[in-house]
Enzyme design. Sequence first.
Site, PDB file in Angstrom:
ATOM      1  N   LEU A 256     -18.735  17.748 -12.628  1.00 56.88           N
ATOM      2  CA  LEU A 256     -18.698  16.999 -13.884  1.00 56.88           C
ATOM      3  C   LEU A 256     -19.019  15.522 -13.705  1.00 56.88           C
ATOM      4  O   LEU A 256     -18.545  14.686 -14.457  1.00 56.88           O
ATOM      5  CB  LEU A 256     -17.306  17.151 -14.524  1.00 56.88           C
TER       6      LEU A 256
ATOM      7  N   ASP B 117     -26.052  20.103  -5.745  1.00 58.55           N
ATOM      8  CA  ASP B 117     -26.374  20.943  -4.587  1.00 58.55           C
ATOM      9  C   ASP B 117     -25.510  20.557  -3.385  1.00 58.55           C
ATOM     10  O   ASP B 117     -25.027  21.419  -2.649  1.00 58.55           O
ATOM     11  CB  ASP B 117     -27.851  20.818  -4.214  1.00 58.55           C
TER      12      ASP B 117
END
Length: 142
Positions: A23, A54
Amino acid sequence: FGPVAEAAQVLVGLGIGTVLATLGPAGGVLVTGEGAWHATAPSVPVVSTVGAGDSSIAGYILADVRGGGQAECLRTAMAYGSAAANLPGTTLPTPRDLPALAAAITPLADRTSTGSRCAPPGHRRAYASIRKQEKEVAKETL
C-alpha cells in the site's frame, strides 16, 4: 487499509493461500488462512517506486525460505519494498540498502472463526452469482 484486508480475506476464503497487498506509504497487508496482519512502511525518501512491489514479494519469499513466520515475512517484504523505493529506477535492493527501522506489525481481527469463509458481510450473493456463472461456463465447454 480495511477494505484491502477485507478483499484479501475474500480471496483467502475462495482458496488463495496467501495474499500480500502493498500500500505504498500506508504499508502492507498480509492475509492467510492463519490470520491477517498490517505492517507500517519504513520511512524512506522516495526516489522511484518502480519495482517496489516486486521487491516486496522478493522480501516475503526470502523470509519464507529462511523459515520466518508470517509477521517476519511481512516485515521483510516491507523492508525490501521500502529499500527499492529509495533507489533509482529499477535498481534491486540488497541487504545493505534496507531501512534501519523495521516495519511495525499489527495483527488484524481474525475473521476465520466465523465460518463464513472469511467473507465480509454482503459478499455471499456475489459468491453465489460467481459460482452459478462458473457452472454455466463449465456446461457450455463440455
